[in-house]
Design a protein around this motif. Structure first.
Motif, mmCIF file in Angstrom:
data_model
loop_
_atom_site.group_PDB
_atom_site.id
_atom_site.type_symbol
_atom_site.label_atom_id
_atom_site.label_comp_id
_atom_site.label_asym_id
_atom_site.label_seq_id
_atom_site.Cartn_x
_atom_site.Cartn_y
_atom_site.Cartn_z
ATOM 1 N N ALA A 10 33.877 -23.220 -50.955
ATOM 2 C CA ALA A 10 32.571 -22.847 -51.503
ATOM 3 C C ALA A 10 32.620 -22.932 -53.031
ATOM 4 O O ALA A 10 32.530 -21.928 -53.734
ATOM 5 C CB ALA A 10 32.175 -21.450 -51.039
ATOM 6 N N ALA A 11 32.804 -24.155 -53.516
ATOM 7 C CA ALA A 11 32.862 -24.414 -54.962
ATOM 8 C C ALA A 11 32.569 -25.890 -55.184
ATOM 9 O O ALA A 11 32.846 -26.721 -54.310
ATOM 10 C CB ALA A 11 34.247 -24.070 -55.507
ATOM 11 N N PRO A 12 32.021 -26.234 -56.346
ATOM 12 C CA PRO A 12 31.783 -27.645 -56.663
ATOM 13 C C PRO A 12 33.085 -28.440 -56.684
ATOM 14 O O PRO A 12 34.163 -27.898 -56.939
ATOM 15 C CB PRO A 12 31.143 -27.599 -58.054
ATOM 16 C CG PRO A 12 30.621 -26.216 -58.202
ATOM 17 C CD PRO A 12 31.533 -25.342 -57.390
ATOM 18 N N ILE A 13 32.966 -29.726 -56.463
ATOM 19 C CA ILE A 13 34.132 -30.606 -56.343
ATOM 20 C C ILE A 13 35.025 -30.575 -57.588
ATOM 21 O O ILE A 13 36.246 -30.575 -57.462
ATOM 22 C CB ILE A 13 33.688 -32.044 -55.969
ATOM 23 C CG1 ILE A 13 34.903 -32.897 -55.570
ATOM 24 C CG2 ILE A 13 32.889 -32.685 -57.084
ATOM 25 C CD1 ILE A 13 34.517 -34.232 -54.949
ATOM 26 N N VAL A 14 34.445 -30.533 -58.775
ATOM 27 C CA VAL A 14 35.250 -30.520 -60.007
ATOM 28 C C VAL A 14 36.104 -29.256 -60.063
ATOM 29 O O VAL A 14 37.291 -29.315 -60.406
ATOM 30 C CB VAL A 14 34.347 -30.648 -61.261
ATOM 31 C CG1 VAL A 14 35.137 -30.413 -62.531
ATOM 32 C CG2 VAL A 14 33.687 -32.022 -61.297
ATOM 33 N N ILE A 15 35.529 -28.132 -59.711
ATOM 34 C CA ILE A 15 36.282 -26.869 -59.721
ATOM 35 C C ILE A 15 37.359 -26.886 -58.644
ATOM 36 O O ILE A 15 38.482 -26.434 -58.865
ATOM 37 C CB ILE A 15 35.320 -25.674 -59.550
ATOM 38 C CG1 ILE A 15 34.456 -25.534 -60.807
ATOM 39 C CG2 ILE A 15 36.090 -24.385 -59.258
ATOM 40 C CD1 ILE A 15 33.378 -24.474 -60.712
ATOM 41 N N ALA A 16 37.057 -27.414 -57.469
ATOM 42 C CA ALA A 16 38.045 -27.490 -56.393
ATOM 43 C C ALA A 16 39.234 -28.368 -56.793
ATOM 44 O O ALA A 16 40.387 -28.016 -56.554
ATOM 45 C CB ALA A 16 37.398 -28.016 -55.116
ATOM 46 N N PHE A 17 38.952 -29.498 -57.440
ATOM 47 C CA PHE A 17 40.027 -30.393 -57.879
ATOM 48 C C PHE A 17 40.898 -29.702 -58.931
ATOM 49 O O PHE A 17 42.129 -29.765 -58.869
ATOM 50 C CB PHE A 17 39.439 -31.698 -58.429
ATOM 51 C CG PHE A 17 40.448 -32.792 -58.614
ATOM 52 C CD1 PHE A 17 40.792 -33.625 -57.564
ATOM 53 C CD2 PHE A 17 41.074 -32.986 -59.834
ATOM 54 C CE1 PHE A 17 41.728 -34.642 -57.724
ATOM 55 C CE2 PHE A 17 42.007 -33.997 -60.015
ATOM 56 C CZ PHE A 17 42.339 -34.826 -58.955
ATOM 57 N N GLU A 18 40.266 -29.027 -59.889
ATOM 58 C CA GLU A 18 41.023 -28.308 -60.921
ATOM 59 C C GLU A 18 41.887 -27.208 -60.303
ATOM 60 O O GLU A 18 43.021 -26.987 -60.738
ATOM 61 C CB GLU A 18 40.070 -27.702 -61.951
ATOM 62 C CG GLU A 18 39.421 -28.732 -62.846
ATOM 63 C CD GLU A 18 38.322 -28.145 -63.734
ATOM 64 O OE1 GLU A 18 38.060 -26.905 -63.651
ATOM 65 O OE2 GLU A 18 37.718 -28.911 -64.495
ATOM 66 N N ALA A 19 41.353 -26.527 -59.297
ATOM 67 C CA ALA A 19 42.118 -25.481 -58.616
ATOM 68 C C ALA A 19 43.359 -26.061 -57.945
ATOM 69 O O ALA A 19 44.428 -25.450 -57.957
ATOM 70 C CB ALA A 19 41.239 -24.757 -57.595
ATOM 71 N N ARG A 133 41.401 -19.924 -55.116
ATOM 72 C CA ARG A 133 41.298 -20.109 -56.567
ATOM 73 C C ARG A 133 39.967 -20.765 -56.935
ATOM 74 O O ARG A 133 39.284 -20.338 -57.862
ATOM 75 C CB ARG A 133 42.462 -20.951 -57.086
ATOM 76 C CG ARG A 133 42.378 -21.263 -58.580
ATOM 77 C CD ARG A 133 43.559 -22.087 -59.039
ATOM 78 N NE ARG A 133 44.778 -21.333 -58.964
ATOM 79 C CZ ARG A 133 45.264 -20.595 -59.967
ATOM 80 N NH1 ARG A 133 44.619 -20.537 -61.110
ATOM 81 N NH2 ARG A 133 46.382 -19.931 -59.834
ATOM 82 N N ALA A 134 39.586 -21.809 -56.215
ATOM 83 C CA ALA A 134 38.335 -22.519 -56.519
ATOM 84 C C ALA A 134 37.136 -21.601 -56.332
ATOM 85 O O ALA A 134 36.220 -21.589 -57.166
ATOM 86 C CB ALA A 134 38.203 -23.753 -55.630
ATOM 87 N N GLU A 135 37.147 -20.841 -55.260
ATOM 88 C CA GLU A 135 36.012 -19.952 -55.001
ATOM 89 C C GLU A 135 35.924 -18.840 -56.030
ATOM 90 O O GLU A 135 34.832 -18.425 -56.417
ATOM 91 C CB GLU A 135 36.071 -19.433 -53.563
ATOM 92 C CG GLU A 135 35.785 -20.544 -52.560
ATOM 93 C CD GLU A 135 35.873 -20.141 -51.107
ATOM 94 O OE1 GLU A 135 36.279 -18.974 -50.805
ATOM 95 O OE2 GLU A 135 35.547 -20.985 -50.242
ATOM 96 N N ARG A 136 37.072 -18.337 -56.518
ATOM 97 C CA ARG A 136 37.067 -17.336 -57.597
ATOM 98 C C ARG A 136 36.502 -17.957 -58.889
ATOM 99 O O ARG A 136 35.688 -17.345 -59.568
ATOM 100 C CB ARG A 136 38.475 -16.829 -57.880
ATOM 101 C CG ARG A 136 38.911 -15.675 -57.028
ATOM 102 C CD ARG A 136 40.166 -14.984 -57.561
ATOM 103 N NE ARG A 136 41.218 -15.867 -58.012
ATOM 104 C CZ ARG A 136 42.188 -16.356 -57.246
ATOM 105 N NH1 ARG A 136 42.229 -16.069 -55.959
ATOM 106 N NH2 ARG A 136 43.104 -17.145 -57.752
ATOM 107 N N LYS A 137 36.938 -19.173 -59.217
ATOM 108 C CA LYS A 137 36.471 -19.851 -60.432
ATOM 109 C C LYS A 137 34.972 -20.155 -60.371
ATOM 110 O O LYS A 137 34.306 -20.180 -61.400
ATOM 111 C CB LYS A 137 37.226 -21.163 -60.638
ATOM 112 C CG LYS A 137 38.618 -21.028 -61.167
ATOM 113 C CD LYS A 137 39.250 -22.412 -61.291
ATOM 114 C CE LYS A 137 40.036 -22.528 -62.543
ATOM 115 N NZ LYS A 137 40.615 -23.870 -62.735
ATOM 116 N N ALA A 138 34.462 -20.423 -59.177
ATOM 117 C CA ALA A 138 33.060 -20.817 -59.021
ATOM 118 C C ALA A 138 32.101 -19.639 -59.186
ATOM 119 O O ALA A 138 30.913 -19.838 -59.423
ATOM 120 C CB ALA A 138 32.837 -21.475 -57.655
ATOM 121 N N LYS A 139 32.606 -18.411 -59.076
ATOM 122 C CA LYS A 139 31.726 -17.230 -59.166
ATOM 123 C C LYS A 139 31.390 -16.883 -60.592
ATOM 124 O O LYS A 139 32.012 -17.127 -61.524
ATOM 125 C CB LYS A 139 32.371 -16.037 -58.482
ATOM 126 C CG LYS A 139 32.388 -16.212 -56.982
ATOM 127 C CD LYS A 139 32.926 -14.990 -56.297
ATOM 128 C CE LYS A 139 32.872 -15.219 -54.799
ATOM 129 N NZ LYS A 139 33.321 -14.124 -54.032
#
Length: 139
Positions: A10-19, A133-139
């Motif tokens: 549950a995060a945009p692709i850029v954030i998921a890749f960075e995670a 990690r991605a979901e935390r960053k996306a919030k």
């Protein structure tokens, strides 16, 4: 040997890749939470290795393909200090506001039983850490 896993993030692709890059780097942890610091040189031919400090460590592989934010492929021995070669593929696909991560690990050679049996659970742990990690960053 082949291991396949897919997970929705549950995060945009850029954030998921960075995670994913963070989790394959200095923030990597074993399943018990023990730090397992890696260095990932995120470029074609870049090394992915466990850094134990004082010029000690273990080469896990080299970046074969990197196409941010959709694809990372690594090939190398991973944790295996014997005749074996592995190929990892992290493929990210945007799905609305979220991302689908498809992971494939293919290995061949004299793969020890403890690695063959333990890797599915280990990869599941690492992939879930990427999601968290991605979901935390996306919030």
């Amino acid at each position: 040997m082949e291991i396949q896993k897919a997970i929705d993030i549950a995060a945009p692709i850029v954030i998921a890749f960075e995670a994913m890059l963070d989790e394959l780097g200095p923030d990597a942890q074993m399943m018990d939470g023990t730090a397992m610091p890696f260095k990932l040189e995120a470029r074609p031919g870049g090394r992915w290795y466990r850094d134990l400090g004082n010029n000690s460590g273990h080469l896990w592989g080299h970046v074969q393909v990197i196409k941010p934010p959709t694809l990372l492929e690594i090939c190398g021995p991973l944790m295996m200090s014997y005749p074996a070669i592995n190929h990892l593929q992290y493929r990210f696909t945007a799905q609305g506001n979220g991302t689908r991560l498809t992971f494939v690990h293919r290995g061949l050679g004299l793969i020890a039983p403890q690695h063959r049996e333990g890797m599915p659970k280990g990869w599941e742990h690492w992939i879930d850490k990427i999601r968290q990690r991605a979901e935390r960053k996306a919030k």
